[in-house]
Write a protein that holds these residues in place. Structure first.
Motif, PDB file in Angstrom:
ATOM      1  N   TRP A 127     -43.498  -5.429  14.022  1.00  0.00           N
ATOM      2  CA  TRP A 127     -43.416  -4.706  12.757  1.00  0.00           C
ATOM      3  C   TRP A 127     -44.778  -4.775  12.099  1.00  0.00           C
ATOM      4  O   TRP A 127     -45.451  -5.814  12.142  1.00  0.00           O
ATOM      5  CB  TRP A 127     -42.352  -5.341  11.863  1.00  0.00           C
ATOM      6  CG  TRP A 127     -40.972  -5.088  12.364  1.00  0.00           C
ATOM      7  CD1 TRP A 127     -40.147  -4.074  11.991  1.00  0.00           C
ATOM      8  CD2 TRP A 127     -40.252  -5.837  13.343  1.00  0.00           C
ATOM      9  NE1 TRP A 127     -38.957  -4.154  12.671  1.00  0.00           N
ATOM     10  CE2 TRP A 127     -38.994  -5.229  13.517  1.00  0.00           C
ATOM     11  CE3 TRP A 127     -40.549  -6.969  14.110  1.00  0.00           C
ATOM     12  CZ2 TRP A 127     -38.042  -5.705  14.394  1.00  0.00           C
ATOM     13  CZ3 TRP A 127     -39.595  -7.443  14.998  1.00  0.00           C
ATOM     14  CH2 TRP A 127     -38.364  -6.818  15.130  1.00  0.00           C
ATOM     15  N   THR A 128     -45.194  -3.666  11.472  1.00  0.00           N
ATOM     16  CA  THR A 128     -46.531  -3.600  10.902  1.00  0.00           C
ATOM     17  C   THR A 128     -46.483  -3.187   9.435  1.00  0.00           C
ATOM     18  O   THR A 128     -45.573  -2.482   9.002  1.00  0.00           O
ATOM     19  CB  THR A 128     -47.416  -2.584  11.657  1.00  0.00           C
ATOM     20  OG1 THR A 128     -46.827  -1.273  11.536  1.00  0.00           O
ATOM     21  CG2 THR A 128     -47.541  -2.940  13.120  1.00  0.00           C
ATOM     22  N   GLY A 129     -47.482  -3.617   8.700  1.00  0.00           N
ATOM     23  CA  GLY A 129     -47.638  -3.227   7.307  1.00  0.00           C
ATOM     24  C   GLY A 129     -49.040  -3.562   6.845  1.00  0.00           C
ATOM     25  O   GLY A 129     -49.740  -4.369   7.467  1.00  0.00           O
ATOM     26  N   ALA A 130     -49.465  -2.919   5.785  1.00  0.00           N
ATOM     27  CA  ALA A 130     -50.775  -3.191   5.187  1.00  0.00           C
ATOM     28  C   ALA A 130     -50.550  -3.536   3.723  1.00  0.00           C
ATOM     29  O   ALA A 130     -49.727  -2.919   3.043  1.00  0.00           O
ATOM     30  CB  ALA A 130     -51.685  -1.980   5.325  1.00  0.00           C
ATOM     31  N   PHE A 131     -51.281  -4.542   3.255  1.00  0.00           N
ATOM     32  CA  PHE A 131     -51.124  -5.025   1.888  1.00  0.00           C
ATOM     33  C   PHE A 131     -52.480  -5.137   1.222  1.00  0.00           C
ATOM     34  O   PHE A 131     -53.463  -5.505   1.854  1.00  0.00           O
ATOM     35  CB  PHE A 131     -50.427  -6.398   1.887  1.00  0.00           C
ATOM     36  CG  PHE A 131     -49.041  -6.323   2.438  1.00  0.00           C
ATOM     37  CD1 PHE A 131     -47.957  -6.091   1.614  1.00  0.00           C
ATOM     38  CD2 PHE A 131     -48.825  -6.448   3.798  1.00  0.00           C
ATOM     39  CE1 PHE A 131     -46.686  -5.977   2.131  1.00  0.00           C
ATOM     40  CE2 PHE A 131     -47.546  -6.343   4.334  1.00  0.00           C
ATOM     41  CZ  PHE A 131     -46.475  -6.111   3.493  1.00  0.00           C
ATOM     42  N   ILE A 132     -52.521  -4.816  -0.069  1.00  0.00           N
ATOM     43  CA  ILE A 132     -53.736  -4.945  -0.862  1.00  0.00           C
ATOM     44  C   ILE A 132     -53.652  -6.272  -1.604  1.00  0.00           C
ATOM     45  O   ILE A 132     -52.895  -6.425  -2.561  1.00  0.00           O
ATOM     46  CB  ILE A 132     -53.890  -3.781  -1.870  1.00  0.00           C
ATOM     47  CG1 ILE A 132     -53.869  -2.434  -1.166  1.00  0.00           C
ATOM     48  CG2 ILE A 132     -55.165  -3.965  -2.694  1.00  0.00           C
ATOM     49  CD1 ILE A 132     -55.035  -2.176  -0.250  1.00  0.00           C
ATOM     50  N   ALA A 133     -54.408  -7.254  -1.141  1.00  0.00           N
ATOM     51  CA  ALA A 133     -54.385  -8.604  -1.711  1.00  0.00           C
ATOM     52  C   ALA A 133     -55.550  -8.764  -2.674  1.00  0.00           C
ATOM     53  O   ALA A 133     -56.460  -9.553  -2.464  1.00  0.00           O
ATOM     54  CB  ALA A 133     -54.429  -9.646  -0.597  1.00  0.00           C
ATOM     55  N   ALA A 134     -55.519  -7.986  -3.757  1.00  0.00           N
ATOM     56  CA  ALA A 134     -56.622  -7.971  -4.715  1.00  0.00           C
ATOM     57  C   ALA A 134     -56.591  -9.157  -5.664  1.00  0.00           C
ATOM     58  O   ALA A 134     -57.601  -9.494  -6.259  1.00  0.00           O
ATOM     59  CB  ALA A 134     -56.603  -6.667  -5.506  1.00  0.00           C
ATOM     60  N   GLU A 135     -55.435  -9.782  -5.832  1.00  0.00           N
ATOM     61  CA  GLU A 135     -55.315 -10.901  -6.760  1.00  0.00           C
ATOM     62  C   GLU A 135     -54.449 -11.974  -6.133  1.00  0.00           C
ATOM     63  O   GLU A 135     -53.541 -11.689  -5.369  1.00  0.00           O
ATOM     64  CB  GLU A 135     -54.653 -10.437  -8.062  1.00  0.00           C
ATOM     65  CG  GLU A 135     -55.443  -9.410  -8.825  1.00  0.00           C
ATOM     66  CD  GLU A 135     -54.737  -8.979 -10.105  1.00  0.00           C
ATOM     67  OE1 GLU A 135     -53.826  -9.689 -10.555  1.00  0.00           O
ATOM     68  OE2 GLU A 135     -55.113  -7.939 -10.631  1.00  0.00           O
TER      69      GLU A 135
END
Length: 140
Positions: free
Chosen positions: A63-71
């Protein structure tokens, strides 16, 4: 399954320093959803509230996903899993560390390996469920 990213989700541009690609494997769909649920609760995703995206590869499924870990985010209450989950994280060192810290607050995490490049790191983690829904002990 619909694999079109959520148009209301933040644009996950490959050149973003906060983008982390996450690949989960060797686990059930329910466990993948539990892990992605924790990450979606703390970081914007290319999938919005959608269930994990399963690749069309032969078994074992990933399973794949992309996350924006800005904070950085606060701790997460421990989450139970039916079995272990292999999680591969790829992105900038700071963003990967933010996701890892969130995963460590929700699951028992052990590092299986890491590879570092010029401005990117790949990290493989093994996640197991926290006992009794309580946060895992640090370093376990």
């Amino acid at each position: 399954m619909n694999d079109t990213p959520d148009p209301t989700a933040p644009t996950a541009q490959s050149d973003s320093p906060d983008l982390v690609q996450v690949v989960l494997g060797e686990c059930s769909a329910a466990d993948a959803d539990a892990v992605f649920g924790v990450l979606r609760a703390h970081f914007p995703s290319d999938r919005g509230e959608e269930a994990p995206h399963r690749t069309e590869q032969p078994r074992p499924a990933v399973w794949t996903g992309a996350f924006i870990a800005a904070e950085s985010t606060g701790p997460v209450r421990g989450v139970l899993l039916a079995g272990p989950v292999t999680a591969d994280l790829q992105g900038s060192p700071v963003a990967v560390d933010r996701l890892r810290a969130t995963l460590e607050s929700a699951f028992v995490v052990s590092a299986n390996g890491t590879a570092s490049g010029d401005q990117e790191v790949q990290l493989q983690l093994r996640l197991t469920g926290a006992e009794h829904g309580e946060p895992p002990l640090p370093g376990h």
